[in-house]
Every structure is written in structure tokens, then in C-alpha cells.
Scaffold this active site. Structure first.
Site, short mmCIF file in Angstrom:
data_model
loop_
_atom_site.label_atom_id
_atom_site.label_comp_id
_atom_site.label_asym_id
_atom_site.label_seq_id
_atom_site.Cartn_x
_atom_site.Cartn_y
_atom_site.Cartn_z
N VAL A 181 0.49 9.76 -5.73
CA VAL A 181 0.61 11.17 -5.31
C VAL A 181 1.99 11.69 -5.71
O VAL A 181 3.00 11.27 -5.17
CB VAL A 181 0.40 11.31 -3.78
CG1 VAL A 181 0.42 12.77 -3.37
CG2 VAL A 181 -0.92 10.66 -3.36
N HIS B 260 -5.91 -6.48 -1.98
CA HIS B 260 -6.66 -6.47 -0.72
C HIS B 260 -6.80 -7.86 -0.12
O HIS B 260 -7.41 -8.03 0.92
CB HIS B 260 -8.02 -5.81 -0.91
CG HIS B 260 -7.92 -4.33 -1.14
ND1 HIS B 260 -8.94 -3.56 -1.61
CD2 HIS B 260 -6.88 -3.47 -0.94
CE1 HIS B 260 -8.56 -2.29 -1.69
NE2 HIS B 260 -7.31 -2.22 -1.31
N THR B 261 -6.24 -8.86 -0.77
CA THR B 261 -6.19 -10.21 -0.21
C THR B 261 -5.25 -10.29 0.99
O THR B 261 -5.26 -11.27 1.73
CB THR B 261 -5.75 -11.23 -1.29
OG1 THR B 261 -5.72 -12.52 -0.70
CG2 THR B 261 -4.35 -10.91 -1.83
N ASN C 276 -3.87 8.36 5.24
CA ASN C 276 -2.64 7.61 5.53
C ASN C 276 -2.35 7.40 7.01
O ASN C 276 -1.63 6.48 7.38
CB ASN C 276 -1.45 8.34 4.90
CG ASN C 276 -1.44 8.22 3.38
OD1 ASN C 276 -1.95 7.24 2.82
ND2 ASN C 276 -0.88 9.21 2.71
N ASP D 272 7.97 8.81 -6.00
CA ASP D 272 9.13 9.67 -5.72
C ASP D 272 9.46 9.70 -4.23
O ASP D 272 10.16 10.61 -3.77
CB ASP D 272 8.85 11.10 -6.21
CG ASP D 272 7.77 11.78 -5.38
OD1 ASP D 272 7.01 11.06 -4.69
OD2 ASP D 272 7.67 13.02 -5.40
N ASP E 37 -3.57 -14.51 -2.41
CA ASP E 37 -4.39 -15.42 -3.22
C ASP E 37 -5.61 -14.67 -3.77
O ASP E 37 -5.66 -13.44 -3.67
CB ASP E 37 -4.81 -16.63 -2.37
CG ASP E 37 -5.53 -16.22 -1.08
OD1 ASP E 37 -6.11 -15.10 -1.04
OD2 ASP E 37 -5.51 -17.00 -0.11
N ARG F 41 0.83 -1.22 0.00
CA ARG F 41 0.00 0.00 0.00
C ARG F 41 0.86 1.26 0.00
O ARG F 41 0.53 2.27 -0.63
CB ARG F 41 -0.93 -0.01 1.23
CG ARG F 41 -1.95 1.11 1.23
CD ARG F 41 -3.06 0.83 2.23
NE ARG F 41 -4.07 1.88 2.28
CZ ARG F 41 -4.26 2.68 3.34
NH1 ARG F 41 -3.52 2.54 4.43
NH2 ARG F 41 -5.19 3.60 3.30
N HIS G 172 0.36 4.26 -2.57
CA HIS G 172 0.10 5.64 -2.13
C HIS G 172 1.25 6.59 -2.50
O HIS G 172 1.04 7.78 -2.65
CB HIS G 172 -0.19 5.67 -0.63
CG HIS G 172 -1.58 5.21 -0.31
ND1 HIS G 172 -2.26 5.58 0.83
CD2 HIS G 172 -2.44 4.42 -1.00
CE1 HIS G 172 -3.47 5.02 0.82
NE2 HIS G 172 -3.59 4.31 -0.27
N ASP G 173 2.45 6.05 -2.61
CA ASP G 173 3.55 6.88 -3.09
C ASP G 173 3.32 7.23 -4.56
O ASP G 173 3.35 8.41 -4.94
CB ASP G 173 4.89 6.14 -2.92
CG ASP G 173 6.08 7.03 -3.26
OD1 ASP G 173 5.95 8.27 -3.14
OD2 ASP G 173 7.15 6.49 -3.63
C1 HEM Z 1 -8.62 1.39 -6.38
C2 HEM Z 1 -9.00 1.90 -5.30
C3 HEM Z 1 -8.62 1.50 -3.93
C4 HEM Z 1 -9.32 1.81 -2.82
C5 HEM Z 1 -10.61 2.61 -2.78
C6 HEM Z 1 -8.62 1.24 -1.70
C7 HEM Z 1 -9.03 1.39 -0.40
C8 HEM Z 1 -8.38 0.84 0.69
C9 HEM Z 1 -8.78 1.02 2.05
C10 HEM Z 1 -9.95 1.87 2.52
C11 HEM Z 1 -7.94 0.31 2.83
C12 HEM Z 1 -7.98 0.17 4.35
C13 HEM Z 1 -7.10 1.21 5.00
C14 HEM Z 1 -7.29 1.18 6.50
O1 HEM Z 1 -8.35 1.63 6.95
O2 HEM Z 1 -6.42 0.69 7.23
C15 HEM Z 1 -6.98 -0.32 1.96
C16 HEM Z 1 -5.96 -1.13 2.37
C17 HEM Z 1 -5.04 -1.70 1.54
N1 HEM Z 1 -4.92 -1.46 0.19
FE1 HEM Z 1 -6.24 -0.49 -0.98
N2 HEM Z 1 -7.52 0.59 -2.15
C18 HEM Z 1 -7.46 0.72 -3.50
C19 HEM Z 1 -6.47 0.24 -4.32
C20 HEM Z 1 -5.36 -0.45 -3.89
C21 HEM Z 1 -4.25 -0.80 -4.74
C22 HEM Z 1 -4.11 -0.43 -6.21
C23 HEM Z 1 -3.37 -1.48 -3.95
C24 HEM Z 1 -2.03 -2.08 -4.29
C25 HEM Z 1 -1.55 -2.30 -5.43
C26 HEM Z 1 -3.95 -1.55 -2.63
C27 HEM Z 1 -3.38 -2.19 -1.56
C28 HEM Z 1 -3.87 -2.19 -0.27
C29 HEM Z 1 -3.30 -2.98 0.81
C30 HEM Z 1 -2.16 -3.97 0.68
C31 HEM Z 1 -4.02 -2.66 1.95
C32 HEM Z 1 -3.78 -3.18 3.38
C33 HEM Z 1 -2.83 -2.25 4.10
C34 HEM Z 1 -2.35 -2.73 5.45
O3 HEM Z 1 -2.73 -3.81 5.91
O4 HEM Z 1 -1.54 -2.02 6.06
N3 HEM Z 1 -5.13 -0.89 -2.63
N4 HEM Z 1 -7.27 0.03 0.66
#
Ligand code: HEM
Ligand SMILES: *[C@@H]1O[C@H](CO)[C@@H](O)[C@H](O)[C@H]1NC(C)=O
Ligand SMILES: *[C@@H]1O[C@H](CO)[C@@H](O)[C@H](O)[C@H]1NC(C)=O
Length: 325
Positions: free
Chosen positions: A65, A188-189, A89, A69, A252, A57, A61-62
Site C-alpha cells: 500500500v 503463513h508457516t 488490518n 514507506d 518451515d 505481515r 502490508h506496508d
Molecule cells: C498473497 C496473498 C495473501 C493473502 C490472501 C493473505 C492472507 C492472509 C490472511 C487472511 C491472514 C490472517 C489475518 C488474520 O485474520 O489475523 C494472513 C496472515 C499472515 N500473512 Fe498473509 N496473505 C497473503 C500474502 C502474504 C505475504 C506475501 C506475506 C509475507 C511475506 C504474508 C504473511 C502473513 C503472516 C506472517 C501472517 C500472520 C500474521 C500474524 O500472526 O500476526 N502473507 N494472511
């Protein structure tokens, strides 16, 4: 016409950038760079496997925005609140200390050579690999940016309440496709979400059950136990749930399966089923998980090239948390 022109310029920038990064970039500049990052990341993950998601993530996020970089790593300074202090963040983004440790080790053997932005890209790959996904080559040679502005996060990071159309627009504005969106969303897996990111679906609905009817009712009941109504508990800032409750640390296709079963945490999950094309992509990824993993790697490499700084642009930060003075 203007938008077509803008799109052409954007495509051009991305193509140029992609030819500027190279796999094995540090081979002759700091041979151990990638190995040190992997060692530091794996060491941290052996104690806390959940952090793998943090690195993935962090890279996302890097890159969204100001491009990839390292701007997400910069600390706020007086009068200049940085990206990492945006509510999007903070407190959810994690892994910063591990990036710092990798950077310090690398600096101690090759001073001023390896960028923080590249370290984040390597760490994301290593996190995927540690979680059982495929390891892939990461083109490198990014420079670190000089600016981090909290406000930029609101305009560039899509919120979990976005519609499919909004998500696609967000991704295409970064040179990524609808298919990249679906492919990357499978990340998100692994990892967790704070209750605050989705509890509006549990408590703010006007239906009798007061919950989002598009969310599986038994899953909603379970989530309500983990995430009590924010109006009745004192402080839910730090409550979290696993995003894929079946295999939270394994890379997965279970998050996609959850989405198909109305067990995705976010409104933005359900919205991915709102068009036949995106629904089919999700079903295809579930049917061919190995193929999805390869596509994931390719889309990560593509994401890793968004608006990168190369050559004389930017700098190699000494400390990932602040620009060189
Ligand atoms: C496309 C729109 C996306 C939305 C709306 C979204 C939204 C979110 C949200 C709301 C969370 C939970 C944050 C929290 O409350 O702790 C999350 C977590 C996460 N997202 Fe996304 N996400 C998106 C795309 C992505 C993409 C493109 C990736 C990676 C390539 C990604 C990877 C992750 C990961 C790995 C987590 C877990 C982070 C952790 O456990 O620390 N997400 N995302
Ligand atoms: C951050 O960006 C916003 C919006 O573009 C701008 O108004 C603000 O001045 C910027 N902050 C700093 C410290 O440059
Ligand atoms: C919640 O509690 C933490 C400390 O446990 C504190 O840092 C935070 O500011 C609190 N948030 C609210 C909204 O009260």
C-alpha cells in the site's frame, strides 16, 4: 500498448529504486540502528514468539500500500482514517508497540536519521530469523511517506477469497512474479489467523455439511471447535487459530504441506494448486526447504523495494505514528 508502457515505467521505477537502497546504509549514519531493532525485536519475541509473524505481515502490508514507506504505521487523524484501521488490518495487524520502542531508542542516539519504513523492513527480517528462517541483508535508505488512507488497503491488499489469477495480477502490479507469490506465501508457516478471515468456509456453504468441500473434513471439524458459528456466539472478533497448527512459530515448509493436504485455512490457499506451474513450485519448496528459505529471503528483499521513497522524497518521521509537523 498503454499497459506495456505502464509496465515498463513500473519496471523502471523498481530498478531505479533498487539501486537507491543499500545494504549497511546506516553504517556511517547511525551505526547501531540495525542492532537496536534486532535487540528490541528479539526481546519482544522472547516473551511472545508469535509476534514474529506480525512483523513479517506488517512489512508486506506496508509495501503493498503506497510502497514500503511506513504508511501502515500512521495513526488515523480526525477525518482521515488510516490504513491500520481498515478491517483488513484491525484488529489483526500487530507489532506496532515494538516498532515504537525500537524507534524511540534509535531516536535517542541518532535523531531524525533512521526511517520507520526501514525499521519495519529490519524487524521483518529479524522475525524470520528468530523463527528459524535465514537472516538476510536488508537494503535500506527508505524515507517515510506522508499519507495513509484506509481506502487504499481494499484496492491493494489481496483478500483470502482471491483466485490464483487475481493474486498473480496483484503481485505483478507490484513488480513481483508468480514465483515470488508462491515463495512469499510460505510465510503463513508462522502466525495466526482470526476466525473471521476464513469462517465463511466453515459455515456459509450450501452443502449438507455446510462447509467448503475443498477443505479436509477432519480439519474443518477441528476448526469449527476453535471457531464457533458466528451466528450462535456473541462476538468472534478476537478468536484466532494458528495458521500452521503443527509448528506455529517455526519457519518451515509446513504451511505448503498443509495446502497440499487440503488443510490450508483460506480459499486462496487451495487456489494455488489450480495451475500445474504453481502446484509444482509448492512441491519443489517442500522438497528443497533450504532452497525455499533462500528464495524467500530474495523475494522479501524484492518486496522491500516496492515504490520506495528515497533521497528528498518523504521524510524521516520522529514518531512512526504521525507525520512530522
Ligand atoms: C498473497 C496473498 C495473501 C493473502 C490472501 C493473505 C492472507 C492472509 C490472511 C487472511 C491472514 C490472517 C489475518 C488474520 O485474520 O489475523 C494472513 C496472515 C499472515 N500473512 Fe498473509 N496473505 C497473503 C500474502 C502474504 C505475504 C506475501 C506475506 C509475507 C511475506 C504474508 C504473511 C502473513 C503472516 C506472517 C501472517 C500472520 C500474521 C500474524 O500472526 O500476526 N502473507 N494472511
Ligand atoms: C482516500 O482515498 C479515496 C479514494 O482514492 C479518496 O476518495 C479519499 O478522498 C481519500 N481520503 C483522504 C482523507 O484523502
Ligand atoms: C466484540 O467485543 C469487543 C470487546 O471485547 C469490542 O471491542 C468489539 O466492538 C465487539 N465487536 C462486536 C462486533 O460486537
Amino acid at each position: 500498448m498503454k499497459t506495456i508502457l505502464a509496465a515498463l515505467v513500473l519496471i523502471n521505477v523498481i530498478v531505479l529504486a533498487s539501486s537507491q537502497l543499500e545494504v549497511g546504509y546506516y553504517q556511517d549514519k547511525c551505526r547501531l540502528a540495525e542492532i537496536i531493532v534486532k535487540a528490541e525485536v528479539f526481546e519482544a519475541l522472547s516473551k511472545d514468539p508469535g509476534l514474529a509473524a506480525g512483523f513479517v505481515r506488517l512489512h508486506f502490508h506496508d509495501c503493498f500500500v503506497r510502497g514500503c514507506d511506513g504508511s501502515v504505521l500512521l495513526d488515523s487523524t480526525p477525518n482521515k482514517p488510516a490504513e491500520k484501521d481498515s478491517p483488513i488490518n484491525n484488529p489483526s495487524l500487530r507489532g506496532f508497540e515494538v516498532i515504537d520502542r525500537a524507534k524511540a531508542k534509535i531516536e535517542s542516539i541518532c535523531k531524525g536519521v533512521v526511517s520507520c519504513a526501514d525499521i519495519v523492513a529490519f524487524a521483518a527480517r529479524d522475525g524470520v530469523e528468530f523463527s528459524g528462517g535465514i537472516g538476510y541483508d536488508v537494503p535500506a535508505g527508505r524515507k517515510d511517506g506522508l499519507i495513509s488512507n484506509l481506502t487504499d488497503t481494499f484496492t491493494n491488499l489481496p483478500p483470502p477469497t482471491d483466485t490464483l489469477q487475481q493474486l498473480v495480477t496483484s503481485f505483478t502490479s507490484k513488480g513481483l512474479t508468480e514465483e515470488d507469490l508462491i515463495t512469499l506465501y510460505g510465510a503463513h508457516t508462522i502466525g495466526r489467523s482470526h476466525c473471521t478471515s476464513f469462517n465463511n468456509r466453515l459455515y456459509s456453504f450450501s452443502t449438507k455439511a455446510s462447509q467448503d468441500p475443498s477443505l479436509d473434513p477432519s480439519y474443518a471439524t477441528k476448526l469449527k471447535k476453535q471457531c464457533p458459528n458466528p451466528k450462535v456466539i456473541l462476538n468472534d472478533t478476537f478468536l484466532v487459530v494458528p495458521m500452521d497448527p503443527i509448528t506455529p512459530n517455526t519457519f518451515d515448509v509446513n504451511y505448503y504441506i498443509g495446502i497440499l493436504n487440503n488443510k490450508g485455512l483460506f480459499a486462496s490457499d487451495e487456489t494455488l494448486l489450480s495451475s500445474p506451474a504453481t502446484g509444482n513450485l509448492i512441491r519443489k519448496n517442500i522438497a528443497y526447504p533450504k532452497q525455499w528459505e533462500s528464495k524467500f529471503a530474495a523475494s522479501m528483499v524484492k518486496m522491500g523495494q516496492i515504490q520506495v521513497l528515497t533521497g528528498d522524497a518523504g521524510e524521516i518521521r520522529t514518531n512512526c505514528r504521525k507525520i512530522n509537523s
